[in-house]
Design an enzyme around this catalytic site. Structure first.
Site, PDB file in Angstrom:
ATOM      1  N   LYS A  36       0.840  -1.203   0.000  1.00 27.96           N
ATOM      2  CA  LYS A  36       0.000   0.000   0.000  1.00 27.96           C
ATOM      3  C   LYS A  36       0.870   1.247   0.000  1.00 27.96           C
ATOM      4  O   LYS A  36       1.786   1.374   0.806  1.00 27.96           O
ATOM      5  CB  LYS A  36      -0.896  -0.002   1.245  1.00 27.96           C
ATOM      6  N   ASP A  63      -3.598   4.239  -1.797  1.00 25.25           N
ATOM      7  CA  ASP A  63      -4.523   4.720  -0.759  1.00 25.25           C
ATOM      8  C   ASP A  63      -4.467   6.246  -0.685  1.00 25.25           C
ATOM      9  O   ASP A  63      -3.910   6.812   0.245  1.00 25.25           O
ATOM     10  CB  ASP A  63      -4.125   4.072   0.580  1.00 25.25           C
ATOM     11  N   LEU A  64      -5.048   6.905  -1.692  1.00 25.21           N
ATOM     12  CA  LEU A  64      -5.035   8.372  -1.717  1.00 25.21           C
ATOM     13  C   LEU A  64      -6.373   8.956  -1.280  1.00 25.21           C
ATOM     14  O   LEU A  64      -6.536  10.177  -1.235  1.00 25.21           O
ATOM     15  CB  LEU A  64      -4.655   8.877  -3.119  1.00 25.21           C
ATOM     16  N   LYS A  65      -7.334   8.127  -0.984  1.00 28.74           N
ATOM     17  CA  LYS A  65      -8.641   8.551  -0.443  1.00 28.74           C
ATOM     18  C   LYS A  65      -9.209   9.750  -1.208  1.00 28.74           C
ATOM     19  O   LYS A  65      -9.409  10.832  -0.656  1.00 28.74           O
ATOM     20  CB  LYS A  65      -8.531   8.867   1.046  1.00 28.74           C
ATOM     21  N   PHE A  66      -9.491   9.535  -2.487  1.00 25.67           N
ATOM     22  CA  PHE A  66     -10.026  10.604  -3.332  1.00 25.67           C
ATOM     23  C   PHE A  66     -11.361  11.136  -2.777  1.00 25.67           C
ATOM     24  O   PHE A  66     -12.209  10.369  -2.327  1.00 25.67           O
ATOM     25  CB  PHE A  66     -10.260  10.078  -4.754  1.00 25.67           C
ATOM     26  N   ASP A  68     -13.684  14.533  -4.120  1.00 21.12           N
ATOM     27  CA  ASP A  68     -13.793  15.784  -4.869  1.00 21.12           C
ATOM     28  C   ASP A  68     -15.066  15.713  -5.696  1.00 21.12           C
ATOM     29  O   ASP A  68     -15.861  14.783  -5.527  1.00 21.12           O
ATOM     30  CB  ASP A  68     -12.529  15.951  -5.741  1.00 21.12           C
ATOM     31  N   ILE A  69     -15.256  16.650  -6.608  1.00 16.25           N
ATOM     32  CA  ILE A  69     -16.437  16.566  -7.473  1.00 16.25           C
ATOM     33  C   ILE A  69     -16.275  15.360  -8.414  1.00 16.25           C
ATOM     34  O   ILE A  69     -15.148  14.925  -8.678  1.00 16.25           O
ATOM     35  CB  ILE A  69     -16.654  17.878  -8.273  1.00 16.25           C
ATOM     36  N   ASN A  71     -16.325  14.686 -11.588  1.00 12.97           N
ATOM     37  CA  ASN A  71     -15.459  14.756 -12.762  1.00 12.97           C
ATOM     38  C   ASN A  71     -13.978  14.673 -12.380  1.00 12.97           C
ATOM     39  O   ASN A  71     -13.178  13.996 -13.037  1.00 12.97           O
ATOM     40  CB  ASN A  71     -15.756  16.064 -13.515  1.00 12.97           C
ATOM     41  N   THR A  72     -13.633  15.349 -11.290  1.00 13.87           N
ATOM     42  CA  THR A  72     -12.227  15.355 -10.849  1.00 13.87           C
ATOM     43  C   THR A  72     -11.808  13.988 -10.317  1.00 13.87           C
ATOM     44  O   THR A  72     -10.709  13.497 -10.619  1.00 13.87           O
ATOM     45  CB  THR A  72     -12.040  16.445  -9.768  1.00 13.87           C
ATOM     46  N   THR A 127     -11.534   6.258  11.312  1.00 14.29           N
ATOM     47  CA  THR A 127     -11.516   5.722  12.675  1.00 14.29           C
ATOM     48  C   THR A 127     -10.982   6.738  13.682  1.00 14.29           C
ATOM     49  O   THR A 127     -11.145   6.573  14.875  1.00 14.29           O
ATOM     50  CB  THR A 127     -10.662   4.435  12.746  1.00 14.29           C
ATOM     51  N   ARG A 190      -2.667  -5.652  15.023  1.00 18.52           N
ATOM     52  CA  ARG A 190      -1.459  -5.776  15.823  1.00 18.52           C
ATOM     53  C   ARG A 190      -1.212  -7.235  16.150  1.00 18.52           C
ATOM     54  O   ARG A 190      -2.110  -7.905  16.642  1.00 18.52           O
ATOM     55  CB  ARG A 190      -1.594  -4.949  17.126  1.00 18.52           C
ATOM     56  N   GLN A 199      -3.075   3.071  17.405  1.00 14.06           N
ATOM     57  CA  GLN A 199      -4.327   2.411  17.041  1.00 14.06           C
ATOM     58  C   GLN A 199      -5.089   2.101  18.324  1.00 14.06           C
ATOM     59  O   GLN A 199      -4.519   1.617  19.298  1.00 14.06           O
ATOM     60  CB  GLN A 199      -4.063   1.121  16.251  1.00 14.06           C
ATOM     61  N   GLY A 219       1.178  -1.925   8.889  1.00 10.37           N
ATOM     62  CA  GLY A 219       2.259  -0.984   8.639  1.00 10.37           C
ATOM     63  C   GLY A 219       3.391  -1.181   9.621  1.00 10.37           C
ATOM     64  O   GLY A 219       4.263  -2.053   9.446  1.00 10.37           O
ATOM     65  N   ARG A 220       3.370  -0.389  10.698  1.00 18.53           N
ATOM     66  CA  ARG A 220       4.497  -0.344  11.627  1.00 18.53           C
ATOM     67  C   ARG A 220       4.969  -1.687  12.184  1.00 18.53           C
ATOM     68  O   ARG A 220       6.189  -1.885  12.303  1.00 18.53           O
ATOM     69  CB  ARG A 220       4.182   0.650  12.766  1.00 18.53           C
TER      70      ARG A 220
HETATM   71  O1  C5P Z   1       1.252   1.229  11.144  1.00 21.26           O
HETATM   72  P1  C5P Z   1      -0.154   0.741  11.081  1.00 21.26           P
HETATM   73  O2  C5P Z   1      -0.249  -0.790  10.997  1.00 21.26           O
HETATM   74  O3  C5P Z   1      -1.042   1.314  12.160  1.00 21.26           O
HETATM   75  O4  C5P Z   1      -0.687   1.277   9.678  1.00 21.26           O
HETATM   76  C1  C5P Z   1      -2.003   1.130   9.278  1.00 21.26           C
HETATM   77  C2  C5P Z   1      -2.183   1.712   7.915  1.00 21.26           C
HETATM   78  O5  C5P Z   1      -3.576   1.717   7.635  1.00 21.26           O
HETATM   79  C3  C5P Z   1      -1.709   3.154   7.759  1.00 21.26           C
HETATM   80  O6  C5P Z   1      -1.245   3.301   6.412  1.00 21.26           O
HETATM   81  C4  C5P Z   1      -2.955   3.973   8.000  1.00 21.26           C
HETATM   82  O7  C5P Z   1      -2.948   5.182   7.294  1.00 21.26           O
HETATM   83  C5  C5P Z   1      -4.027   3.055   7.432  1.00 21.26           C
HETATM   84  N1  C5P Z   1      -5.345   3.273   8.010  1.00 21.26           N
HETATM   85  C6  C5P Z   1      -5.625   3.137   9.355  1.00 21.26           C
HETATM   86  N2  C5P Z   1      -6.889   3.360   9.833  1.00 21.26           N
HETATM   87  C7  C5P Z   1      -7.855   3.695   8.995  1.00 21.26           C
HETATM   88  C8  C5P Z   1      -7.603   3.822   7.633  1.00 21.26           C
HETATM   89  C9  C5P Z   1      -6.309   3.601   7.174  1.00 21.26           C
HETATM   90  O8  C5P Z   1      -4.752   2.822  10.129  1.00 21.26           O
HETATM   91  N3  C5P Z   1      -9.066   3.858   9.464  1.00 21.26           N
END
Ligand code: C5P
Length: 245
Positions: A36, A63-66, A68-69, A71-72, A127, A190, A199, A219-220
């Site tokens: 991602k 994951d850019l979470k668009f 906008d209007i 068309n954009t 969240t 986790r 989180q 992620g982390r």
């Molecule tokens: O590091 P971690 O495991 O918390 O990363 C979770 C990923 O999921 C991050 O890229 C975070 O932006 C994304 N995310 C999130 N909670 C959301 C939506 C997306 O943690 N509600």
């Protein structure tokens, strides 16, 4: 849609530079299939980050979470198809017309390019917003947070969106209301015995897939581990035990 653990684990490349992303891609590529890229890396590195994922034969979740209007957003999602993305996000609160025009745009551009259209995933309620914050932003009109999430998920489904990003505690109710074929992608994961960072409500990888998540985003716990490949393998192993794969 569901296959083995590697088809369901998404590693979030939440790093600042292309060099760091490429380092992680090379370390994780033996076992991880889906990566991602979010606004942090994409803003810093642009399409080169997407190309780094595709060049290694991996699947890409942009994951850019668009929001906008119509068309954009249609233009943005069509450009994402050009990048070869396999999954992408947009905010359901952009409304039904925006969601529908995004869905039409990905289908059209994918057809032109002879590709499979990417999975369109809706973000419902972030969240990070709790009940009082949400009341100030939108006004809940007497609805609970969970009802709001379900109502947005149902609207997204009606507009042709393939699934939603949902926290662990929402997996089951989204599946109950929108059907098993409506994809659920779940962050906030986790591993057993790990810390939670920022989180709040977390689940282990095994719990989330057992609850019905089609994909989990981590992620982390992987990218900051001293041995990221070992961390990913432990998570894949736990997922495999939970789904029997
Ligand atoms: O590091 P971690 O495991 O918390 O990363 C979770 C990923 O999921 C991050 O890229 C975070 O932006 C994304 N995310 C999130 N909670 C959301 C939506 C997306 O943690 N509600």
């Amino acid at each position: 849609m569901r296959h083995g653990p590697a088809d369901r684990l998404i590693v979030a490349l939440d790093v600042d530079t292309l060099a760091e992303a490429e380092r992680l891609l090379d370390i994780l590529s033996p076992d991880v299939e889906i990566f991602k890229i979010g606004s942090r890396l994409f803003t810093a590195s642009g399409p080169a980050a997407a190309e780094a994922v595709k060049a290694r034969g991996k699947r890409l979740f942009l994951d850019l979470k668009f929001h906008d209007i119509p068309n954009t957003v249609a233009g943005g999602v069509a450009a994402s198809v050009e990048l070869g993305v396999d999954m992408l996000t947009l905010h359901t609160t952009g409304g039904e017309a925006m969601l529908r025009s995004a869905q039409i745009a990905v289908e059209e551009r994918a057809r032109q390019l002879g590709r499979q259209p990417p999975l369109l995933l809706g973000v419902t309620v972030l969240t990070s917003l709790d009940g009082p914050a949400l009341e100030r932003v939108w006004g809940l009109k007497g609805r609970s947070l969970e009802e709001e999430v379900i109502s947005l998920a149902l609207m997204a489904k009606k507009a042709g969106v393939d699934g939603v990003v949902a926290s662990p505690r929402e997996i089951r109710s989204v599946k109950d209301h929108c059907g098993d074929g409506f994809a659920v992608v779940t962050p906030g994961i986790r591993p057993t015995g790990g810390g939670s960072d920022d989180q709040v409500r977390t689940m282990t990888p095994g719990e989330a897939v057992a609850e019905g998540a089609d994909f989990i985003v981590v992620g982390r716990p992987i990218v900051r581990a001293s041995d990221p490949l070992e961390a990913a393998r432990a998570i894949l192993g736990e997922m495999g035990e939970a789904i029997g794969g």
